[in-house]
Design a protein around this motif. Structure first.
Motif, mmCIF file in Angstrom:
data_model
loop_
_atom_site.group_PDB
_atom_site.id
_atom_site.type_symbol
_atom_site.label_atom_id
_atom_site.label_comp_id
_atom_site.label_asym_id
_atom_site.label_seq_id
_atom_site.Cartn_x
_atom_site.Cartn_y
_atom_site.Cartn_z
ATOM 1 N N ILE A 111 -23.879 11.647 -7.082
ATOM 2 C CA ILE A 111 -23.401 12.018 -8.405
ATOM 3 C C ILE A 111 -23.202 10.741 -9.213
ATOM 4 C CG2 ILE A 111 -21.646 13.289 -9.710
ATOM 5 C CD1 ILE A 111 -23.139 14.996 -7.560
ATOM 6 N N ASP A 112 -24.009 10.605 -10.266
ATOM 7 C CA ASP A 112 -23.919 9.434 -11.139
ATOM 8 C C ASP A 112 -22.950 9.738 -12.282
ATOM 9 O OD1 ASP A 112 -24.918 6.786 -12.113
ATOM 10 O OD2 ASP A 112 -25.597 8.023 -13.798
ATOM 11 N N ALA A 113 -22.146 8.754 -12.661
ATOM 12 C CA ALA A 113 -21.146 8.931 -13.714
ATOM 13 C C ALA A 113 -21.776 9.386 -15.029
ATOM 14 C CB ALA A 113 -20.365 7.628 -13.918
ATOM 15 N N GLU A 114 -22.974 8.923 -15.339
ATOM 16 C CA GLU A 114 -23.615 9.274 -16.606
ATOM 17 C C GLU A 114 -24.553 10.473 -16.494
ATOM 18 O OE1 GLU A 114 -26.742 7.345 -19.804
ATOM 19 O OE2 GLU A 114 -25.536 5.992 -18.584
ATOM 20 N N HIS A 115 -25.321 10.555 -15.387
ATOM 21 C CA HIS A 115 -26.374 11.567 -15.260
ATOM 22 C C HIS A 115 -26.000 12.779 -14.406
ATOM 23 C CE1 HIS A 115 -28.584 7.904 -16.396
ATOM 24 N NE2 HIS A 115 -29.362 8.748 -17.045
ATOM 25 N N GLY A 116 -24.836 12.778 -13.793
ATOM 26 C CA GLY A 116 -24.470 13.890 -12.909
ATOM 27 C C GLY A 116 -25.217 13.803 -11.595
ATOM 28 N N ASN A 117 -25.578 14.948 -11.018
ATOM 29 C CA ASN A 117 -26.264 14.963 -9.723
ATOM 30 C C ASN A 117 -27.686 14.437 -9.892
ATOM 31 O OD1 ASN A 117 -27.616 15.634 -7.313
ATOM 32 N ND2 ASN A 117 -26.200 17.316 -6.934
ATOM 33 N N ILE A 118 -27.972 13.314 -9.249
ATOM 34 C CA ILE A 118 -29.304 12.709 -9.374
ATOM 35 C C ILE A 118 -30.138 12.910 -8.114
ATOM 36 C CG2 ILE A 118 -28.688 11.046 -11.150
ATOM 37 C CD1 ILE A 118 -28.493 8.907 -8.928
ATOM 38 N N GLY A 119 -29.659 13.746 -7.177
ATOM 39 C CA GLY A 119 -30.468 14.082 -6.012
ATOM 40 C C GLY A 119 -29.759 13.841 -4.698
ATOM 41 N N LYS A 120 -30.548 14.003 -3.615
ATOM 42 C CA LYS A 120 -30.040 13.836 -2.249
ATOM 43 C C LYS A 120 -30.581 12.550 -1.632
ATOM 44 C CE LYS A 120 -29.348 18.597 -0.734
ATOM 45 N NZ LYS A 120 -27.915 18.566 -0.895
ATOM 46 N N ILE A 121 -29.750 11.919 -0.833
ATOM 47 C CA ILE A 121 -30.199 10.733 -0.091
ATOM 48 C C ILE A 121 -31.130 11.204 1.025
ATOM 49 C CG2 ILE A 121 -29.486 8.809 1.386
ATOM 50 C CD1 ILE A 121 -26.825 8.787 -0.182
ATOM 51 N N VAL A 122 -32.355 10.694 1.025
ATOM 52 C CA VAL A 122 -33.313 11.067 2.071
ATOM 53 C C VAL A 122 -33.441 9.979 3.128
ATOM 54 C CG1 VAL A 122 -34.612 12.730 0.692
ATOM 55 C CG2 VAL A 122 -35.262 10.320 0.624
ATOM 56 N N SER A 123 -33.117 8.740 2.743
ATOM 57 C CA SER A 123 -33.110 7.653 3.727
ATOM 58 C C SER A 123 -32.453 6.420 3.113
ATOM 59 C CB SER A 123 -34.527 7.322 4.219
ATOM 60 O OG SER A 123 -35.288 6.761 3.190
ATOM 61 N N ILE A 124 -32.271 5.433 3.961
ATOM 62 C CA ILE A 124 -31.738 4.142 3.536
ATOM 63 C C ILE A 124 -32.823 3.108 3.813
ATOM 64 C CG2 ILE A 124 -29.948 2.401 3.897
ATOM 65 C CD1 ILE A 124 -28.871 5.096 2.808
ATOM 66 N N ASN A 125 -33.160 2.328 2.807
ATOM 67 C CA ASN A 125 -34.136 1.259 2.981
ATOM 68 C C ASN A 125 -33.349 -0.035 3.183
ATOM 69 O OD1 ASN A 125 -35.964 -0.824 2.717
ATOM 70 N ND2 ASN A 125 -37.126 0.170 1.095
ATOM 71 N N ASP A 126 -33.338 -0.511 4.425
ATOM 72 C CA ASP A 126 -32.618 -1.755 4.695
ATOM 73 C C ASP A 126 -33.573 -2.887 5.057
ATOM 74 O OD1 ASP A 126 -33.327 -0.841 7.192
ATOM 75 O OD2 ASP A 126 -31.346 -1.108 8.090
ATOM 76 N N THR A 127 -34.829 -2.746 4.627
ATOM 77 C CA THR A 127 -35.811 -3.802 4.883
ATOM 78 C C THR A 127 -35.812 -4.864 3.795
ATOM 79 O OG1 THR A 127 -37.571 -2.575 3.775
ATOM 80 C CG2 THR A 127 -37.331 -2.216 6.154
ATOM 81 N N THR A 128 -35.090 -4.595 2.710
ATOM 82 C CA THR A 128 -35.003 -5.568 1.619
ATOM 83 C C THR A 128 -33.704 -6.358 1.759
ATOM 84 O OG1 THR A 128 -33.923 -3.949 0.192
ATOM 85 C CG2 THR A 128 -36.323 -4.063 0.065
ATOM 86 N N SER A 129 -33.554 -7.391 0.945
ATOM 87 C CA SER A 129 -32.334 -8.201 1.032
ATOM 88 C C SER A 129 -31.105 -7.390 0.634
ATOM 89 C CB SER A 129 -32.450 -9.454 0.164
ATOM 90 O OG SER A 129 -32.668 -9.091 -1.176
ATOM 91 N N GLN A 130 -31.278 -6.394 -0.216
ATOM 92 C CA GLN A 130 -30.199 -5.485 -0.620
ATOM 93 C C GLN A 130 -30.595 -4.083 -0.147
ATOM 94 O OE1 GLN A 130 -27.194 -5.799 -2.926
ATOM 95 N NE2 GLN A 130 -26.955 -3.875 -1.841
ATOM 96 N N ALA A 131 -29.795 -3.482 0.723
ATOM 97 C CA ALA A 131 -30.088 -2.118 1.175
ATOM 98 C C ALA A 131 -30.089 -1.172 -0.015
ATOM 99 C CB ALA A 131 -29.073 -1.679 2.222
ATOM 100 N N LEU A 132 -30.960 -0.151 0.057
ATOM 101 C CA LEU A 132 -31.120 0.786 -1.055
ATOM 102 C C LEU A 132 -30.928 2.224 -0.598
ATOM 103 C CD1 LEU A 132 -34.469 -0.706 -2.415
ATOM 104 C CD2 LEU A 132 -32.225 -1.011 -3.457
ATOM 105 N N PHE A 133 -30.241 3.028 -1.425
ATOM 106 C CA PHE A 133 -30.256 4.468 -1.242
ATOM 107 C C PHE A 133 -31.625 4.945 -1.705
ATOM 108 C CE2 PHE A 133 -25.599 4.073 -2.396
ATOM 109 C CZ PHE A 133 -25.088 4.463 -1.159
ATOM 110 N N GLU A 134 -32.334 5.707 -0.885
ATOM 111 C CA GLU A 134 -33.563 6.361 -1.328
ATOM 112 C C GLU A 134 -33.194 7.810 -1.601
ATOM 113 O OE1 GLU A 134 -36.843 5.774 1.356
ATOM 114 O OE2 GLU A 134 -36.824 3.611 1.041
ATOM 115 N N ILE A 135 -33.281 8.197 -2.872
ATOM 116 C CA ILE A 135 -32.812 9.499 -3.338
ATOM 117 C C ILE A 135 -34.003 10.314 -3.816
ATOM 118 C CG2 ILE A 135 -31.323 10.648 -5.037
ATOM 119 C CD1 ILE A 135 -29.753 7.881 -5.109
ATOM 120 N N ASP A 136 -34.021 11.609 -3.445
ATOM 121 C CA ASP A 136 -35.058 12.505 -3.928
ATOM 122 C C ASP A 136 -34.460 13.405 -5.010
ATOM 123 O OD1 ASP A 136 -37.712 13.891 -3.751
ATOM 124 O OD2 ASP A 136 -36.394 15.573 -3.247
#
Length: 175
Positions: A111-136
């Protein structure tokens, strides 16, 4: 036991002695938590094989020096070098309510403060220097850095993560 029921603990990176000891490079911020284990699961040919530990202790901070039962020679230990080590998910230490393991939040709504529900987390990408939520979001992928400044609230009970994203970040993916 399958890999999905386990978490990655580390990798056997070397042998230590002629008596079959190995060095396990632990993938954790708290290696001392894992010095009293009775057994581990070692991945061989895509199977997880249990090994009982006779003794283990930390060696140079994040390396665990371990002696497994029935691994008694340098050659036996050499065969294990390069293999990954796992533990059952049930052995993960309990985290405070505001912290999470990556596997725990798969399927959470974001849930984003501006956009509301922006989707579901499908995975975490931790191969980059900053881990990322991957959201569908309806077939579109949204990537949001897992930054403490962006995470406003974690609600494990309702499977929600509330975030405040930088202006324009979500719009990049939705427009």
């Amino acid at each position: 036991m399958t890999k999905e029921e386990c978490f990655y603990l580390g990798r056997i990176v070397g042998k230590f002695s002629f008596k079959g000891e190995v060095l396990i490079k632990l993938d954790t911020d708290e290696p001392e938590t894992y010095t009293e284990m009775e057994s581990v699961l070692v991945e061989y040919n895509e199977n997880l094989v249990p090994f009982f530990i006779e003794r283990s202790y930390l060696h140079k901070s994040t390396l665990l020096r371990a002696k497994f039962e029935d691994i008694d020679t340098e050659e036996d230990a050499e065969d294990m070098v390069g293999t990954d080590v796992y533990l059952p998910l049930t052995m993960l230490p309990e985290l405070p309510e505001d912290k999470f393991y990556f596997h725990e939040i798969i399927g959470f709504d974001v849930i984003d403060a501006e956009h509301g529900n922006i989707g579901k987390i499908v995975s975490i990408n931790d191969t980059t220097s900053q881990a990322l939520f991957e959201i569908d979001k309806d077939g579109k992928q949204i990537l949001i850095p897992m930054n403490d400044e962006f995470i406003q609230k974690l609600d494990k009970k309702n499977k929600l993560i509330k975030v405040i994203t930088p202006e324009g970040l979500v719009d990049l993916y939705l427009n």
